[in-house]
Design a protein around this motif. Structure first.
Motif, PDB file in Angstrom:
ATOM      1  N   THR A 184     -24.192  -8.529  -7.157  1.00 38.71           N
ATOM      2  CA  THR A 184     -24.569  -7.740  -5.989  1.00 38.71           C
ATOM      3  C   THR A 184     -24.642  -6.288  -6.430  1.00 38.71           C
ATOM      4  O   THR A 184     -23.712  -5.765  -7.041  1.00 38.71           O
ATOM      5  CB  THR A 184     -23.535  -7.899  -4.859  1.00 38.71           C
ATOM      6  OG1 THR A 184     -23.481  -9.276  -4.494  1.00 38.71           O
ATOM      7  CG2 THR A 184     -23.915  -7.069  -3.653  1.00 38.71           C
ATOM      8  N   ALA A 224     -26.586  -0.096   1.070  1.00 36.18           N
ATOM      9  CA  ALA A 224     -27.561  -1.175   0.913  1.00 36.18           C
ATOM     10  C   ALA A 224     -27.087  -2.066  -0.222  1.00 36.18           C
ATOM     11  O   ALA A 224     -26.758  -1.580  -1.302  1.00 36.18           O
ATOM     12  CB  ALA A 224     -28.947  -0.607   0.620  1.00 36.18           C
ATOM     13  N   ARG A 264     -27.811  -5.930  -2.325  1.00 34.02           N
ATOM     14  CA  ARG A 264     -28.686  -7.067  -2.574  1.00 34.02           C
ATOM     15  C   ARG A 264     -28.284  -7.699  -3.895  1.00 34.02           C
ATOM     16  O   ARG A 264     -27.599  -7.081  -4.713  1.00 34.02           O
ATOM     17  CB  ARG A 264     -30.162  -6.673  -2.575  1.00 34.02           C
ATOM     18  CG  ARG A 264     -30.636  -5.934  -3.810  1.00 34.02           C
ATOM     19  CD  ARG A 264     -30.178  -4.523  -3.951  1.00 34.02           C
ATOM     20  NE  ARG A 264     -30.926  -3.589  -3.132  1.00 34.02           N
ATOM     21  CZ  ARG A 264     -30.488  -2.398  -2.802  1.00 34.02           C
ATOM     22  NH1 ARG A 264     -29.311  -1.978  -3.228  1.00 34.02           N
ATOM     23  NH2 ARG A 264     -31.179  -1.584  -2.068  1.00 34.02           N
ATOM     24  N   THR A 265     -28.725  -8.936  -4.106  1.00 35.42           N
ATOM     25  CA  THR A 265     -28.385  -9.655  -5.329  1.00 35.42           C
ATOM     26  C   THR A 265     -29.512  -9.492  -6.339  1.00 35.42           C
ATOM     27  O   THR A 265     -30.688  -9.646  -6.000  1.00 35.42           O
ATOM     28  CB  THR A 265     -28.151 -11.148  -5.021  1.00 35.42           C
ATOM     29  OG1 THR A 265     -27.110 -11.242  -4.046  1.00 35.42           O
ATOM     30  CG2 THR A 265     -27.743 -11.906  -6.269  1.00 35.42           C
ATOM     31  N   THR A 268     -35.968  -4.372 -11.988  1.00 39.21           N
ATOM     32  CA  THR A 268     -36.446  -4.483 -10.617  1.00 39.21           C
ATOM     33  C   THR A 268     -37.873  -3.963 -10.540  1.00 39.21           C
ATOM     34  O   THR A 268     -38.417  -3.459 -11.524  1.00 39.21           O
ATOM     35  CB  THR A 268     -35.519  -3.708  -9.656  1.00 39.21           C
ATOM     36  OG1 THR A 268     -35.879  -4.010  -8.315  1.00 39.21           O
ATOM     37  CG2 THR A 268     -35.595  -2.209  -9.901  1.00 39.21           C
ATOM     38  N   SER A 295     -39.524  -0.920  -5.128  1.00 40.89           N
ATOM     39  CA  SER A 295     -38.473  -1.448  -4.262  1.00 40.89           C
ATOM     40  C   SER A 295     -37.658  -0.346  -3.603  1.00 40.89           C
ATOM     41  O   SER A 295     -37.625   0.798  -4.061  1.00 40.89           O
ATOM     42  CB  SER A 295     -37.549  -2.362  -5.070  1.00 40.89           C
ATOM     43  OG  SER A 295     -36.808  -1.605  -6.006  1.00 40.89           O
ATOM     44  N   LYS A 353     -34.466  -0.208  -3.616  1.00 45.92           N
ATOM     45  CA  LYS A 353     -33.351   0.179  -4.484  1.00 45.92           C
ATOM     46  C   LYS A 353     -33.746   1.311  -5.422  1.00 45.92           C
ATOM     47  O   LYS A 353     -32.936   2.187  -5.713  1.00 45.92           O
ATOM     48  CB  LYS A 353     -32.756  -1.024  -5.209  1.00 45.92           C
ATOM     49  CG  LYS A 353     -33.653  -1.754  -6.156  1.00 45.92           C
ATOM     50  CD  LYS A 353     -32.995  -2.990  -6.752  1.00 45.92           C
ATOM     51  CE  LYS A 353     -33.308  -4.291  -6.130  1.00 45.92           C
ATOM     52  NZ  LYS A 353     -34.661  -4.660  -5.841  1.00 45.92           N
TER      53      LYS A 353
END
Length: 191
Positions: A27, A38, A40-41, A56, A60, A62
């Motif tokens: 995570t 925020a 996410r995995t 990534t 995105s 992130k």
């Protein structure tokens, strides 16, 4: 277990080797541009002597979060909740050469995903996505060889690392490493 001076060495004992194609999930928590946390995995791409690498899409949320604030947390949890690894650190973009290297190690599925994981693709119906994906797999059975232009990557250099271990016959505990002036201090805390 004897104490290890560098938490990245301990992490290397817990995590699969970088050569293992089955990458562990973690995570990733960032500070959102909207002010909310925020999480996410994502997949761990590699563990290096300097930290934890993940990749990534450059488009995105992130990546937008990281551009505003590079402070992150990572959490790894083991099946059966026997171990947990928590990392706090600073994320920095890795070089194009390192991004190319991690892309080259990805499975054909993940290479296709790097190219096709777009909002337009996501808006297709399930049947349309399946049909399009099958066509792409036929065109690129080993995945696209060229790295996607939106394939991005980050190194998280840890500033604090916490190892939590369960114990059936006693209380669990946390071993916490904190970086001060380039040196790691170690403390043991209740689980």
């Amino acid at each position: 277990m004897d104490e290890i001076a560098n938490p990245l060495e301990w992490a290397a004992q817990w995590l699969p080797s970088n050569a293992d194609p089955d990458r562990p999930r973690m995570t990733l928590a960032t500070n959102g541009v909207d002010g909310f946390p925020a999480a996410r995995t994502v997949l761990l791409s590699a563990l290096t002597p300097n930290g934890f690498v993940f990749n990534t899409d450059a488009r995105s949320r992130k990546v937008a979060d990281l551009a505003q604030n590079p402070k992150v947390s990572l959490v790894f949890i083991w099946p059966g909740f026997t171990r947990q690894l928590v990392v706090h650190g600073l994320a920095q973009q890795i070089s194009v050469e390192n991004r190319e290297a991690t892309y080259g190690k990805r499975s054909p599925y993940l290479k296709l995903l790097a190219w096709e994981n777009t909002a337009e693709f996501a808006r297709l119906s399930l049947d349309e996505r399946r049909q399009r994906w099958a066509e792409l797999e036929q065109q690129h059975p080993d995945g696209p060889t060229d790295m996607s232009p939106t394939w991005d990557g980050y190194l998280v250099e840890p500033t604090r690392v916490m190892f939590w271990e369960a114990a059936d016959d006693t209380a669990s505990r946390r071993t916490e490493y904190t970086l001060h002036s380039g040196q790691w201090s170690i403390d043991h805390l209740p689980g």
